[in-house]
Scaffold this active site. Structure first.
Site, PDB file in Angstrom:
ATOM      1  N   GLU A   1       0.338  -4.065 -29.364  1.00 24.93           N
ATOM      2  CA  GLU A   1      -1.246  -4.179 -29.091  1.00 24.93           C
ATOM      3  C   GLU A   1      -1.922  -3.065 -29.945  1.00 24.93           C
ATOM      4  OE1 GLU A   1      -3.730  -4.912 -25.089  1.00 24.93           O
ATOM      5  OE2 GLU A   1      -3.113  -2.726 -25.360  1.00 24.93           O
TER       6      GLU A   1
ATOM      7  N   TYR B   1      -9.794  -6.402 -31.611  1.00 27.86           N
ATOM      8  CA  TYR B   1      -8.658  -6.450 -30.662  1.00 27.86           C
ATOM      9  C   TYR B   1      -7.700  -7.450 -31.324  1.00 27.86           C
ATOM     10  CZ  TYR B   1      -5.438  -7.158 -26.712  1.00 27.86           C
ATOM     11  OH  TYR B   1      -4.199  -7.372 -26.069  1.00 27.86           O
TER      12      TYR B   1
END
Length: 404
Positions: free
Chosen positions: A214, A126
């Site tokens: 993101e 992530y």
């Protein structure tokens, strides 16, 4: 301004950020054609179909009309591609971020899969970049635990979330990029590719004037490439004047129709769930007004800032927006006359009231500042069903009576 995954990936390519390739489709025929094309050249055994909506959690999300269908689906045959296209197009995808109303899917992104065979294991990470308002710096947030359950990781094992801060106006330093790659547990060619990826991603974040960027998952392939398998990108709307081409990427069909109408009238509007519509000049005063509404026993139905140049046109547009909400039991107009004169706003209220016709909810107008007394006199002599106030306490009392 939110972007779709396929749009964000196209922009990342400009900055040499490796992404999972794919084809945008808007109907069943294009899905079948894309499946055939990707299957012909991909190293993998299957193709991935991704619903394109402005919300995260698509992989876990399900469709109202077809509960067994998720927003992200692995396809292993042409027949399966056709079935998934039937399940997705025109149907409502509900995720944790859409709420119960969900979003209708009109676009699909057909992507090559990244799980092809190679010499080393694949890994999901992530990675995101956003503004840390407390430190007044940009921050990389990243973790070795990427994928659909990143929220659970942040909640249950926060020690697995790393952070790296960057001073605005300065580039990402080489040692910082290496630190990120090291904390992700990478080595060799994957380490080098991650350093390049992170550096180019930060350049994209700054170059595109992003609010948030993101990558989840950030993917290490079996041959040690680092790619963005998914991307969520928000652009700073106030910076779009520097990016005229990016403004064209706005998908109004993904936004609340009332908020789209507000933006076209140069109004700052956000719909809420309350029963008192409010129209205010200035964001700070709008926040204070919403607090006052709650203290008086009501709930704000919206945030509406008509700006410092409020006039009859903007006031009328504001009334029309508020009245589209069937939950509104009263409307509070709270204007502080600094730059704008209160009597001009009052005349705008009268003109707007006459232009719209019958308004079936109480309207409370609180005007304070330049020519406030003249404004109150003008409203009281207009003959309209408008209650006027000068003090905030007076307006609060009138709101309390209206929603009681």
């Amino acid at each position: 301004m939110n972007l779709h995954e396929y749009q964000a990936k196209d922009l990342l390519k400009r900055y040499h950020v490796p992404v999972q390739s794919g084809i945008l489709c808007v109907n069943n025929e294009e899905v079948i054609a894309a499946y055939k094309e990707i299957s012909a050249y991909t190293k993998s055994r299957f193709v991935v179909a991704k619903a394109q909506i402005h919300a995260g959690g698509r992989g876990k999300g399900t469709f109202k009309e077809v509960p067994e269908q998720h927003g992200v689906q692995v396809l292993k045959s042409e027949e399966m591609a056709k079935q998934v296209a039937d399940n997705m197009f025109g149907n409502t995808l509900v995720t944790l971020q859409t709420g119960d109303s969900g979003k209708i899917v009109s676009k699909m992104f057909m992507a090559e899969d990244a799980y092809y065979e190679g010499t080393s294991p694949v890994k999901e990470f992530y990675l995101s970049i956003l503004l840390d308002r407390q430190k007044k710096q940009y921050v990389f947030m990243y973790s070795t635990e990427g994928g659909m359950n990143i929220e659970d990781v942040a909640h249950n094992t926060p020690e697995k979330i790393f952070k790296e801060w960057v001073e605005p106006g300065r580039p990402l330093q080489a040692f910082q990029a290496r630190k990120i790659a090291f904390n992700l547990g990478l080595s060799g060619e994957a380490f080098k590719n991650c350093v390049k990826f992170v550096t180019n991603l930060y350049n994209a974040f700054i170059g595109l004037d992003c609010d948030m960027l993101e990558i989840n998952p950030l993917f290490k392939t079996s041959d040690d490439k680092i790619i963005a398998v998914d991307c969520k990108m928000n652009l700073e709307e106030n910076a779009l004047i520097r990016h005229k081409d990016l403004a064209d990427l706005r998908d109004k069909s993904e936004e609340d129709p009332t908020e789209v109408e507000a933006s076209e009238s140069n109004l700052n509007y956000v719909k809420l769930d309350g029963n008192v519509g409010c129209m205010v000049n200035g964001a700070g005063l709008a926040m204070a007004t919403m607090d006052m509404i709650k203290l008086s026993g009501g709930e704000p139905a919206n945030f509406l800032d008509v700006g410092g140049g409020a006039n009859a046109t903007t006031v009328e547009a504001g009334f029309r927006l508020i009245l589209k909400d069937p939950n509104v039991k009263a409307i509070l107009v709270n204007i502080f006359g600094g730059i704008v004169r209160c009597d001009r706003v009052a005349q705008g209220v009268v003109d707007a009231y006459n232009a719209i016709g019958e308004i079936n909810v109480p309207v409370i107008v609180r005007l304070q500042g330049t020519n406030a007394e003249a404004a109150k006199d003008l409203i009281e002599k207009s003959g309209l069903k408008v209650q006027s106030a000068i003090l905030l306490s007076e307006a609060a009392e009138l709101v309390n009576k209206a929603v009681a």
